[in-house]
Design a protein around this motif. Sequence first.
Motif, short mmCIF file in Angstrom:
data_model
loop_
_atom_site.label_atom_id
_atom_site.label_comp_id
_atom_site.label_asym_id
_atom_site.label_seq_id
_atom_site.Cartn_x
_atom_site.Cartn_y
_atom_site.Cartn_z
N LEU A 5 -10.81 -8.33 -8.68
CA LEU A 5 -11.27 -7.03 -9.15
C LEU A 5 -10.50 -5.89 -8.47
O LEU A 5 -10.16 -4.89 -9.12
N LEU A 6 -10.19 -6.04 -7.19
CA LEU A 6 -9.47 -4.99 -6.47
C LEU A 6 -8.00 -4.96 -6.89
O LEU A 6 -7.40 -3.89 -6.99
N TYR A 7 -7.42 -6.12 -7.14
CA TYR A 7 -6.04 -6.15 -7.62
C TYR A 7 -5.93 -5.48 -8.99
O TYR A 7 -4.93 -4.82 -9.28
N ARG A 8 -6.94 -5.65 -9.82
CA ARG A 8 -6.90 -5.02 -11.15
C ARG A 8 -6.90 -3.50 -11.02
O ARG A 8 -6.21 -2.81 -11.75
N ALA A 9 -7.68 -3.00 -10.06
CA ALA A 9 -7.68 -1.55 -9.84
C ALA A 9 -6.34 -1.07 -9.31
O ALA A 9 -5.84 -0.01 -9.69
N TYR A 10 -5.72 -1.86 -8.44
CA TYR A 10 -4.44 -1.46 -7.86
C TYR A 10 -3.30 -1.53 -8.88
O TYR A 10 -2.33 -0.80 -8.78
N ALA A 11 -3.41 -2.41 -9.85
CA ALA A 11 -2.35 -2.55 -10.85
C ALA A 11 -2.08 -1.24 -11.58
O ALA A 11 -0.93 -0.95 -11.95
N VAL A 12 -3.11 -0.45 -11.79
CA VAL A 12 -2.93 0.85 -12.45
C VAL A 12 -2.04 1.75 -11.61
O VAL A 12 -1.16 2.46 -12.13
N TRP A 13 -2.23 1.73 -10.30
CA TRP A 13 -1.41 2.56 -9.41
C TRP A 13 0.03 2.07 -9.36
O TRP A 13 0.97 2.87 -9.29
N VAL A 14 0.21 0.76 -9.38
CA VAL A 14 1.57 0.21 -9.40
C VAL A 14 2.30 0.65 -10.66
O VAL A 14 3.47 1.06 -10.61
N ALA A 15 1.60 0.56 -11.79
CA ALA A 15 2.21 1.00 -13.05
C ALA A 15 2.55 2.49 -12.99
O ALA A 15 3.62 2.92 -13.45
N THR A 16 1.66 3.28 -12.42
CA THR A 16 1.92 4.72 -12.31
C THR A 16 3.14 4.98 -11.42
O THR A 16 3.97 5.85 -11.72
N ALA A 17 3.26 4.23 -10.35
CA ALA A 17 4.40 4.40 -9.44
C ALA A 17 5.71 4.11 -10.16
O ALA A 17 6.69 4.87 -10.05
N LEU A 61 7.89 10.50 -4.14
CA LEU A 61 6.61 10.67 -4.82
C LEU A 61 6.11 9.34 -5.38
O LEU A 61 4.93 8.99 -5.23
N ALA A 62 7.00 8.58 -6.01
CA ALA A 62 6.59 7.31 -6.62
C ALA A 62 6.05 6.33 -5.59
O ALA A 62 4.97 5.74 -5.78
N PHE A 63 6.76 6.17 -4.49
CA PHE A 63 6.32 5.20 -3.50
C PHE A 63 5.14 5.72 -2.69
O PHE A 63 4.34 4.92 -2.17
N THR A 64 4.98 7.04 -2.60
CA THR A 64 3.78 7.59 -1.99
C THR A 64 2.56 7.28 -2.84
O THR A 64 1.49 6.92 -2.33
N VAL A 65 2.71 7.39 -4.16
CA VAL A 65 1.61 7.06 -5.08
C VAL A 65 1.24 5.58 -4.94
O VAL A 65 0.06 5.22 -4.92
N ALA A 66 2.26 4.71 -4.85
CA ALA A 66 1.97 3.29 -4.68
C ALA A 66 1.20 3.03 -3.40
O ALA A 66 0.27 2.20 -3.37
N LEU A 67 1.57 3.73 -2.33
CA LEU A 67 0.88 3.56 -1.06
C LEU A 67 -0.54 4.11 -1.12
O LEU A 67 -1.49 3.48 -0.65
N LEU A 68 -0.70 5.29 -1.71
CA LEU A 68 -2.04 5.87 -1.84
C LEU A 68 -2.94 4.99 -2.70
O LEU A 68 -4.14 4.85 -2.43
N GLY A 69 -2.37 4.41 -3.75
CA GLY A 69 -3.16 3.55 -4.62
C GLY A 69 -3.67 2.31 -3.94
O GLY A 69 -4.67 1.71 -4.38
N HIS A 70 -3.02 1.92 -2.85
CA HIS A 70 -3.49 0.73 -2.13
C HIS A 70 -4.88 0.94 -1.54
O HIS A 70 -5.53 -0.03 -1.14
N GLU A 71 -5.35 2.18 -1.53
CA GLU A 71 -6.72 2.45 -1.10
C GLU A 71 -7.73 1.68 -1.93
O GLU A 71 -8.83 1.37 -1.46
N ALA A 72 -7.37 1.33 -3.17
CA ALA A 72 -8.26 0.52 -4.00
C ALA A 72 -8.56 -0.82 -3.33
O ALA A 72 -9.65 -1.39 -3.50
N ILE A 73 -7.60 -1.34 -2.58
CA ILE A 73 -7.80 -2.57 -1.81
C ILE A 73 -8.19 -2.25 -0.37
O ILE A 73 -9.06 -2.89 0.22
N GLY A 74 -7.55 -1.22 0.19
CA GLY A 74 -7.74 -0.92 1.60
C GLY A 74 -9.12 -0.42 1.96
O GLY A 74 -9.64 -0.76 3.03
N ARG A 75 -9.73 0.39 1.09
CA ARG A 75 -11.05 0.92 1.44
C ARG A 75 -12.09 -0.18 1.59
O ARG A 75 -12.79 -0.24 2.61
N PRO A 76 -12.22 -1.09 0.63
CA PRO A 76 -13.19 -2.17 0.84
C PRO A 76 -12.83 -3.05 2.03
O PRO A 76 -13.71 -3.51 2.76
N ALA A 77 -11.53 -3.29 2.24
CA ALA A 77 -11.12 -4.14 3.36
C ALA A 77 -11.45 -3.51 4.71
O ALA A 77 -11.71 -4.21 5.69
#
Length: 587
Positions: free
Chosen positions: A413-425, A458-474
Motif C-alpha cells: 500500500l505504501l509503495y503504491r502511494a510512492y509510485a505517484v511521486w516517482v512518476a511525478t519526478a 527539483l525532480a529529485f527533490t520531489v522524489a525524496l519528498l515523496g518518500h514520506e509516503a513510506i517514511g512517515r509510517p516507518a
Amino acid sequence: MPSSPASPAVLPQAERLAARPDHAVRVAGIPAVALALALLAFALLWFGTLGARHLLGPDEGRYAEIAREMLATGDWVTIRYDGLKYFEKPPFHMWVTAVSYALFGIGEWQARLCVALAGLAGVAASMLAAARWFGARAGWLAGLVLASAPMWNAAAHFNTLDMTLSGVLACALASMLLAQHPRTTPTARRNWMLACWTAMGIALLTKGLVGVVLPGLALVAYTCVTRDLALWRRLHALAGIALMLLVAVPWYWLVARRNPEFLHFFFVHEHWQRYTSTVHARQGPPWYFVPLVLGGFMPWLGVLPAMVRTVRHRAGTSVTTPMTIGPAPFQPAQMCAAWALSIFAFFSLSGSKLPGYILPLFPALAILAGAALAQTGAPAWRTQLWAMLAIGALGLLASPVVATLDSNNTPNLLYRAYAVWVATAFALVCAGTLAALWLLRRRGRMASITAYALGMLLAFTVALLGHEAIGRPASGIALAAPIERVLRPGMPLYGVGMLDHTLPFYLRHPLTMVAQPDELAFGTEQEPQKWLPTIDAFVDAWQHGPRAVALLSPRMFAELSARVPMHVIARDWRRVAVANFPVAGVR
C-alpha cells in the motif's frame, strides 16, 4: 561648447552592450537577475525542504537521538546512544547537530541542518576551485552539476555522517587546488594549505582515519601519474600536520582518558576490521559502487567523455603566468581524477560497503564536469538533452513498477502511494529537459544548462519528498502522541528484541534494550546494568518493577502477551507499544 555625445558606432563594445536593453549585467555569462533567481530557487529547494519529511531509521534517527542525548546530558565527550556508550563514530557531526538544537529547538530540519550545510559547503568550495583553474563559467557549471547530482543533493537532506565527511573533504580538495594555482602568492598558498589541513582535522573528527587516508591516497595516486614530487614540498606539511592534530587530538585524548576501552574498539574494530573483513555484514561485490556512481551522477553522464578528454588533455595546466615554484606545473584535472578514482578503488576493495561511502568523490567529478561543460558546444549539449529526455520518458513509463513492490518491512500500500511521486519526478525530468532544449534555442547554452540543473534538482527533490509516503509510517510518529500520554520522565521504555531508531527521538526518551543489543552490543558490554539480557529478566521487571512502557514487534507481542499482562497503547505494522498497567481510554 559641450561636446556632443559620441555616436553609437564609436562607443566601446562593452558600453554598446550595456546600452542595449536586452543586455543586463552578466556573471559567468548569465544575466545577474537570472542568476539571483536561480540562487533563490536553489536555496528554497535546499533548505526549505529539510523539515518536510520524518526521520528514517537507522541513520537519521540514530544521529538525531545521539545529538539530543548529548545536549540533554551536557556530556560532549563520551558519545552515548540510548544511554549506552557508542564509539562507532567521532562526534563532530553530532556536535553541530546539538548546537543546532540549542539554537533552533529539537526537530527534523534541525537534525538535518548539518548535512545541508556540509552539502552547500561542498558546492561552494567546488565552484571556487573550478573558477580559479578553469574560469568563472566552469565554476558556475561545477556548482550546478554537484547540486543537481542525485546522490549529492539527496545525501545533503539525509542525516548521516557520510555527507558531513564529504562536504569537509570537498573543502580539503578545493583548498589544495587553490593553494597550487601558479598565481597564488606564497602567503595565500600557505593559508590555503593550512585550510586544507584544518579540513582534514575536522574530517578526523567526523569519521576517523578515513578523513586523512582518502586525501593521502589521492595525493599518492596523483604523484604516481604526474611524477610531480615537487608538490610535496609545497604542502606546508609540518605546520599543517600540527594544525590538523591540534583540531582532532583533544577529543581523542579526552575520550580515551575517560574511557580506556575506546582506543581498541574505535581503531581496531571500527577501522581495521570494518575495512578488512565482513564483520559488519555489509559486504558487496567489487562492482558494488558502479551503479551507485552512474545513478548518482545520472543527469551528467553524457558529459563523461568530455570529462575524460579534460583529464587527458591536462586542462588548466597551461597558464599565462609561468610557474615560479618548481619545474613541473600542477595539473588540476589529474588531481581531480586521482581523487575520484582512488576513493572509488579504496571502497570497492573494502570488506564493508554502504552507498554513502563514495560520496566524497562527487565534488571532484563536478569540477571536471564544470571544466568540460565550459568547453562543450551547443550540438553536444543538445545531444545530452535528448538522451536525458529519453531516460526521463523511460523512467516515467516504468514508474508503475514501484506500485507492485512489497516486502516484510514495507507494505505494498505504501509503495503504491510512492509510485505517484516517482512518476511525478520523472515527469519533471522530462519537463526540465524540454525547457532546457527550448532555452538552448532562445537564450543559449548557459541558460539551458542552468535551467536543466534546476529542473533535475527539483525532480529529485520531489522524489525524496515523496518518500514520506513510506517514511512517515516507518518513523512511528503516529505512535508518539499516544505513548507520550502514558510515558513519564524516568519511566523505563523497553525495546524488546528490537532497537527502534526513530521513536526515542520523537519521544525524547531513550530505550532500555532487552534480549537483543543489536548495534549497542559494545555499550551493553561496558555497562551491563543498563539493559536486560534475557526475556525472563524482562518478564520479571515487567511484572514486579515500576510502571513501564515497551516496544515490541507484532510477533514478539503475540508471544509475550500470552505470558504477562500487556495493555496496548498503540500499534502499527512494525511495532506494538504496550504498558504494564491499565491505560485510560485504551481497551
